[in-house]
Design a protein around this motif. Structure first.
Motif, short mmCIF file in Angstrom:
data_model
loop_
_atom_site.label_atom_id
_atom_site.label_comp_id
_atom_site.label_asym_id
_atom_site.label_seq_id
_atom_site.Cartn_x
_atom_site.Cartn_y
_atom_site.Cartn_z
N SER A 15 19.46 34.90 3.61
CA SER A 15 18.84 36.02 2.90
C SER A 15 18.42 35.68 1.48
CB SER A 15 19.81 37.21 2.88
OG SER A 15 21.02 36.81 2.28
N GLY A 16 18.65 34.47 1.03
CA GLY A 16 18.24 34.11 -0.34
C GLY A 16 18.57 32.66 -0.64
N GLY A 17 18.23 32.23 -1.85
CA GLY A 17 18.61 30.91 -2.34
C GLY A 17 18.27 29.77 -1.40
N GLN A 57 22.80 40.43 11.54
CA GLN A 57 23.82 40.64 10.52
C GLN A 57 25.10 39.93 10.96
OE1 GLN A 57 24.86 44.76 9.73
NE2 GLN A 57 24.74 44.23 7.56
N MET A 58 25.56 39.03 10.13
CA MET A 58 26.83 38.35 10.44
C MET A 58 27.57 38.11 9.12
SD MET A 58 27.59 34.46 11.64
CE MET A 58 26.82 34.28 13.21
N ASP A 59 28.85 38.47 9.12
CA ASP A 59 29.68 38.16 7.96
C ASP A 59 30.53 36.96 8.38
OD1 ASP A 59 31.60 37.91 6.01
OD2 ASP A 59 31.89 40.08 5.78
N VAL A 60 30.19 35.78 7.85
CA VAL A 60 30.87 34.57 8.34
C VAL A 60 32.37 34.60 8.06
CG1 VAL A 60 28.80 33.12 8.14
CG2 VAL A 60 30.45 33.15 6.26
N ASN A 85 25.17 25.35 8.09
CA ASN A 85 26.28 26.12 7.51
C ASN A 85 26.11 26.19 6.01
OD1 ASN A 85 28.05 26.93 9.68
ND2 ASN A 85 28.20 24.72 10.07
N ASN A 86 25.35 27.19 5.61
CA ASN A 86 24.95 27.28 4.21
C ASN A 86 25.61 28.45 3.48
OD1 ASN A 86 22.88 27.16 1.87
ND2 ASN A 86 22.58 29.20 2.76
N ALA A 87 25.96 29.53 4.20
CA ALA A 87 26.50 30.72 3.52
C ALA A 87 27.69 30.33 2.66
CB ALA A 87 26.92 31.76 4.56
N ILE A 138 26.67 22.58 4.18
CA ILE A 138 26.28 22.47 2.77
C ILE A 138 27.55 22.47 1.92
CG2 ILE A 138 24.89 23.44 0.91
CD1 ILE A 138 23.27 22.42 3.42
N GLY A 139 27.85 21.30 1.39
CA GLY A 139 29.02 21.16 0.52
C GLY A 139 28.59 21.36 -0.92
N SER A 140 29.11 20.52 -1.80
CA SER A 140 28.73 20.60 -3.22
C SER A 140 29.28 19.40 -3.95
CB SER A 140 29.31 21.88 -3.84
OG SER A 140 29.18 21.83 -5.25
N PRO A 184 24.77 19.22 -2.53
CA PRO A 184 23.81 19.37 -3.62
C PRO A 184 24.49 19.42 -4.98
CG PRO A 184 23.68 21.19 -2.02
CD PRO A 184 24.98 20.48 -1.80
N GLY A 185 23.75 18.96 -5.98
CA GLY A 185 24.14 19.23 -7.37
C GLY A 185 23.57 20.58 -7.74
N PRO A 186 23.40 20.86 -9.02
CA PRO A 186 22.90 22.18 -9.43
C PRO A 186 21.48 22.47 -8.92
CG PRO A 186 23.83 20.98 -11.28
CD PRO A 186 23.74 20.00 -10.15
N1 LIG Z 1 22.94 26.66 -6.05
C1 LIG Z 1 23.65 25.58 -6.31
O1 LIG Z 1 23.59 25.04 -7.42
C2 LIG Z 1 24.50 24.97 -5.24
C3 LIG Z 1 25.02 23.70 -5.48
C4 LIG Z 1 25.83 23.11 -4.52
C5 LIG Z 1 26.11 23.79 -3.34
N2 LIG Z 1 25.58 25.04 -3.15
C6 LIG Z 1 25.94 25.69 -1.89
O2 LIG Z 1 24.76 26.10 -1.24
C7 LIG Z 1 25.02 27.25 -0.44
C8 LIG Z 1 23.99 28.33 -0.75
O3 LIG Z 1 24.13 28.70 -2.10
P1 LIG Z 1 22.96 29.39 -2.93
O4 LIG Z 1 22.89 28.67 -4.20
O5 LIG Z 1 21.75 29.55 -2.11
O6 LIG Z 1 23.65 30.80 -3.21
P2 LIG Z 1 23.06 32.27 -3.13
O7 LIG Z 1 21.67 32.32 -3.64
O8 LIG Z 1 24.10 33.13 -3.77
O9 LIG Z 1 23.03 32.57 -1.56
C9 LIG Z 1 24.21 32.61 -0.81
C10 LIG Z 1 23.88 33.08 0.59
O10 LIG Z 1 25.10 33.14 1.34
C11 LIG Z 1 25.15 34.40 2.01
N3 LIG Z 1 26.54 34.80 2.18
C12 LIG Z 1 27.51 34.91 1.24
N4 LIG Z 1 28.66 35.34 1.81
C13 LIG Z 1 28.40 35.51 3.13
C14 LIG Z 1 29.17 35.95 4.23
N5 LIG Z 1 30.44 36.33 4.09
N6 LIG Z 1 28.57 36.01 5.44
C15 LIG Z 1 27.29 35.64 5.61
N7 LIG Z 1 26.51 35.22 4.61
C16 LIG Z 1 27.05 35.17 3.37
C17 LIG Z 1 24.37 35.35 1.13
O11 LIG Z 1 23.80 36.37 1.92
P3 LIG Z 1 24.32 37.89 2.02
O12 LIG Z 1 24.70 38.33 0.64
O13 LIG Z 1 23.14 38.58 2.59
O14 LIG Z 1 25.47 37.86 2.97
C18 LIG Z 1 23.25 34.44 0.62
O15 LIG Z 1 22.19 34.43 1.54
C19 LIG Z 1 26.46 27.66 -0.75
O16 LIG Z 1 27.32 27.16 0.26
C20 LIG Z 1 26.74 26.97 -2.07
O17 LIG Z 1 28.11 26.71 -2.24
C21 LIG Z 1 24.79 25.64 -4.06
#
Ligand SMILES: NC(=O)c1ccc[n+]([C@@H]2O[C@H](COP(=O)([O-])OP(=O)(O)OC[C@H]3O[C@@H](n4cnc5c(N)ncnc54)[C@H](OP(=O)(O)O)[C@@H]3O)[C@@H](O)[C@H]2O)c1
Length: 250
Positions: A15-17, A57-60, A85-87, A138-140, A184-186
């Protein structure tokens, strides 16, 4: 080599990011995409825009929610070849603050257990249908580097991604599914709820590549790992995409 025509890909947190970008990229490569997260309205708009897509709709973090979705998908005849596996969620969890136990537990429940529920369901479905699947976690870089303070829960949840990836790579039936990780990094997104401009300026000087990534900077690796033709000999490993951040000693 990178065509995903005829494949079906599930993306959690679509749904985003990053997840939304992953869905767009896999869809452009020809895959039917199954978009899942909690905010169904966002998923439905993306589904309508992409076409050949399903919004669910799924809450992981909730075992039952994951289970019901997979039952529904099975009944609808969907077979998932690729699972991203990104959520995930993030929040600071300072040790010297009293009221953050729930936040800590919620991060572990979503990032650690939630990912397990989805992997378990999808791996069994791949095995059942004899699919040559690709699972991408998707780790970090935060699994072992601490550019921010007070990220204990998030770091712990992400540190589990790699052992899980390696361990499961040995469990999957021969010549069937592969499982890998992208660290990913930031990357610019809403993850920490802070303005991107502020984040981008903060990171610019710390990252050897001298910019903060956009979600599309992960596209190449995503397609590589999703494609059995491109990466059929690749399983149980992690790729770091961080502009060189983890090479810095301070
Ligand atoms: N951005 C970074 O800098 C970064 C760096 C390293 C790793 N990551 C990893 O990349 C992944 C995505 O992060 P992002 O940056 O894209 O964050 P984001 O913009 O906050 O997006 C997070 C996504 O996860 C979903 N989500 C959260 N809790 C959930 C749940 N219980 N069930 C189902 N969906 C859920 C949210 O959707 P809903 O709210 O609709 O459920 C949203 O679509 C994460 O695992 C994060 O740890 C991000």
């Amino acid at each position: 080599m990178f065509s995903l025509q005829g494949k079906t890909a599930m993306i959690t947190g679509a749904s985003g990011g990053l997840g939304e970008q992953f869905a767009r990229t896999l869809s452009t490569a020809g895959a039917r995409v199954i978009l899942v997260s909690r905010r169904i309205n966002k998923l439905e708009s993306l589904r309508d825009e992409l076409g050949n897509a399903v919004a669910m709709q799924m809450d992981v973090s909730q075992k039952q929610s994951v289970k019901s979705c997979f039952v529904e998908l099975e009944q609808a005849g969907e077979k998932i070849d690729i699972c991203i596996n990104n959520a995930g969620i993030a929040a600071l969890t300072p040790i010297f603050e009293e009221d953050n136990q729930e936040e800590f537990e919620s991060i572990i429940q979503t990032n650690l257990l939630g990912v397990w529920y989805v992997i378990k369901a999808v791996a069994n479905q791949m095995k059942h249908h004899h699919l040559h699947g690709a699972i991408i976690n998707i780790g970090s870089v935060n699994e072992d580097m601490f550019s921010y303070k007070e990220v204990t829960a998030y770091a712990v949840s992400k540190a589990a991604v790699m052992p899980r990836t390696k361990s499961l790579a040995t469990e999957f039936p021969k010549r069937q599914s592969r499982i890998n990780t992208i660290n990913p990094g930031p990357v610019q997104s809403d993850l920490l709820g802070s303005p991107n401009k502020h984040d981008a300026d903060f990171w610019k000087d710390k990252i050897p590549a001298v910019f903060m990534a956009y979600p599309s900077d992960l596209d190449g690796m995503l397609l590589y790992l999703a494609s059995n033709q491109a990466s059929r000999y690749v399983t149980g490993v992690a790729f770091t995409i961080d502009g060189g951040l983890s090479c810095r000693s301070s």
